[in-house]
Design a protein around this motif. Sequence first.
Motif, mmCIF file in Angstrom:
data_model
loop_
_atom_site.group_PDB
_atom_site.id
_atom_site.type_symbol
_atom_site.label_atom_id
_atom_site.label_comp_id
_atom_site.label_asym_id
_atom_site.label_seq_id
_atom_site.Cartn_x
_atom_site.Cartn_y
_atom_site.Cartn_z
ATOM 1 N N ALA A 163 0.827 -1.264 -0.039
ATOM 2 C CA ALA A 163 -0.018 -0.072 -0.006
ATOM 3 C C ALA A 163 0.796 1.170 0.193
ATOM 4 O O ALA A 163 1.881 1.291 0.770
ATOM 5 C CB ALA A 163 -1.103 -0.153 1.299
ATOM 6 N N LEU A 164 0.404 2.258 -1.004
ATOM 7 C CA LEU A 164 1.331 3.406 -1.049
ATOM 8 C C LEU A 164 0.627 4.561 -0.730
ATOM 9 O O LEU A 164 -0.626 4.872 -1.063
ATOM 10 C CB LEU A 164 1.768 3.673 -2.380
ATOM 11 C CG LEU A 164 2.321 5.035 -2.790
ATOM 12 C CD1 LEU A 164 3.727 5.075 -2.012
ATOM 13 C CD2 LEU A 164 2.658 5.264 -4.250
ATOM 14 N N ASP A 165 0.755 5.301 0.287
ATOM 15 C CA ASP A 165 0.380 6.640 0.876
ATOM 16 C C ASP A 165 0.773 7.670 -0.168
ATOM 17 O O ASP A 165 2.015 8.051 0.182
ATOM 18 C CB ASP A 165 0.649 6.927 2.316
ATOM 19 C CG ASP A 165 -0.174 8.046 2.883
ATOM 20 O OD1 ASP A 165 -0.610 8.836 2.085
ATOM 21 O OD2 ASP A 165 0.079 8.494 4.117
ATOM 22 N N VAL A 166 0.029 7.991 -0.944
ATOM 23 C CA VAL A 166 0.696 9.000 -2.087
ATOM 24 C C VAL A 166 0.911 10.332 -1.325
ATOM 25 O O VAL A 166 1.959 10.767 -1.828
ATOM 26 C CB VAL A 166 -0.590 9.271 -2.985
ATOM 27 C CG1 VAL A 166 -0.210 10.103 -4.243
ATOM 28 C CG2 VAL A 166 -0.881 7.899 -3.754
ATOM 29 N N SER A 167 0.124 10.853 -0.454
ATOM 30 C CA SER A 167 0.618 12.160 0.112
ATOM 31 C C SER A 167 1.933 12.334 0.779
ATOM 32 O O SER A 167 2.644 13.288 0.765
ATOM 33 C CB SER A 167 -0.362 12.515 1.130
ATOM 34 O OG SER A 167 -0.593 11.602 2.039
ATOM 35 N N LEU A 168 2.520 11.033 1.417
ATOM 36 C CA LEU A 168 3.342 10.783 2.069
ATOM 37 C C LEU A 168 4.569 10.310 1.528
ATOM 38 O O LEU A 168 5.538 10.119 1.871
ATOM 39 C CB LEU A 168 3.243 10.367 3.750
ATOM 40 C CG LEU A 168 2.210 10.944 4.416
ATOM 41 C CD1 LEU A 168 2.190 10.279 5.766
ATOM 42 C CD2 LEU A 168 2.772 12.394 4.704
ATOM 43 N N ASN A 169 4.317 9.637 0.369
ATOM 44 C CA ASN A 169 5.069 8.812 -0.340
ATOM 45 C C ASN A 169 5.818 7.746 0.503
ATOM 46 O O ASN A 169 6.985 7.316 0.280
ATOM 47 C CB ASN A 169 6.016 9.601 -1.256
ATOM 48 C CG ASN A 169 7.039 8.761 -2.184
ATOM 49 O OD1 ASN A 169 6.550 7.747 -2.566
ATOM 50 N ND2 ASN A 169 8.144 9.415 -2.404
ATOM 51 N N GLN A 170 4.811 7.250 1.101
ATOM 52 C CA GLN A 170 5.329 5.876 1.869
ATOM 53 C C GLN A 170 4.753 4.546 1.591
ATOM 54 O O GLN A 170 3.267 4.706 1.391
ATOM 55 C CB GLN A 170 5.228 6.193 3.558
ATOM 56 C CG GLN A 170 6.148 7.517 4.086
ATOM 57 C CD GLN A 170 5.604 7.740 5.476
ATOM 58 O OE1 GLN A 170 4.885 7.105 6.094
ATOM 59 N NE2 GLN A 170 6.676 8.484 5.971
#
Length: 410
Positions: free
Chosen positions: A72-79
């Motif tokens: 899973a990629l948190d797009v806002s934090l790029n994590q």
Amino acid sequence: MNACLPDDILEMCLVRLPLASLMNARLVCKKWRNLTTTSRFMQIRREGLFQSSWLFLFGVVKDGYCSGEIHALDVSLNQWHKIDSHTLKGRFLFSVASIQDDVYVVGGCSSLTNFGRVDRSSFKTHKGVLVFSPLTKSWRKVAAMKYARSSPILGTSEVNPDCFVFRNQQNRSDRRFYRPRVGGVSDVYEDPHRLSVRRQSRHSLDETDVSLFPSIKPCKFVRQKTEIHPAKMRLPLDFGVACSGVVCHGMFYVYSESDKLVGYDIERGYWVTIQTTPSPPRVHEYYPKLISCKGRLFMLSVSWCEGDGQIGRRNKAVRKLWELDLMYLNWKEMSTHPDAPMDWNAAFVADEELIFGVEMFKIFGQVLDFVTMFNVSDVRTGWNHISRNHATHDLDASSCMTKSMAVLRL
């Protein structure tokens, strides 16, 4: 601070946290957990635009085994975050679709002789449908398809429990179809021959089977006490093998490997052959991908940029984004993807005005991945790389073909 703040103020503070921080906040105490798990809290979070895009990558393979891992990629934090899932272990070639806060996992295969391995010599095809909730990391089963399918094409559309009634003058039978609205949701299953529809309403509590027209391959319509007799939903006979599909403006568009486009009118219940001029030129080894974004219909396809594929001339393949004018049925080139098209099974999904793409390929003995983003409301910015090579060096090359992707706002 927890003791001094009123519950409503504390709630407004917690609702603004990014999802990863919110999940950690739930571990602080029972009060914080209770405040952040109510339906009212989640509604405030959705309506207050405090959510951000999350990409979920399914179907990865490690050491020859379908591990069931979800990236899973948190797009806002790029994590990137890794979620272990025993439920998906051993299953491959399934399709995924996002509906509200959940991801539906539909169909797929599993090996009969080597459990967990991607083995196409002896395998079982599934008809089951699983639902994954990232907010709780939980799984549940829902009504299965009537027939097993691998890599089915999915589309999602909002529907109304109140339906039209059309009367057939020849056999005097009523045909009921649903008017789109905000609220309930449905997901549509498709193969080259038949259309299946699954109905779900989030406001009903009980589940009821209904009678279905025998000429389709249906799933059960769940949580809806309505009898429905759909019209025949067979694709045109000369359509060929479907390779991509998406719902846009109440129409389920399906594209074939032979470059034909048809649309299923969800409200009226029939297929329409769509003649577009001209069809975008493409390299036929790369199947095009249909995308619906902000009520607009797009397609990503690979074509020759230089040399036109002629022998003796320099050839360069590029991935292009096209938009279909739904009034004049003309394809218009919108943008060129910055990366060379090395992934035969690149995945693309849309969230509001953004199109996300993930490409994976093996080079120099390692599997690399690139995640890109395109804003259809500002085409001048072009494509942007938002993540590269997060953990794919541990994956097998077969992940490139078995992967699938969904996007949620969480």
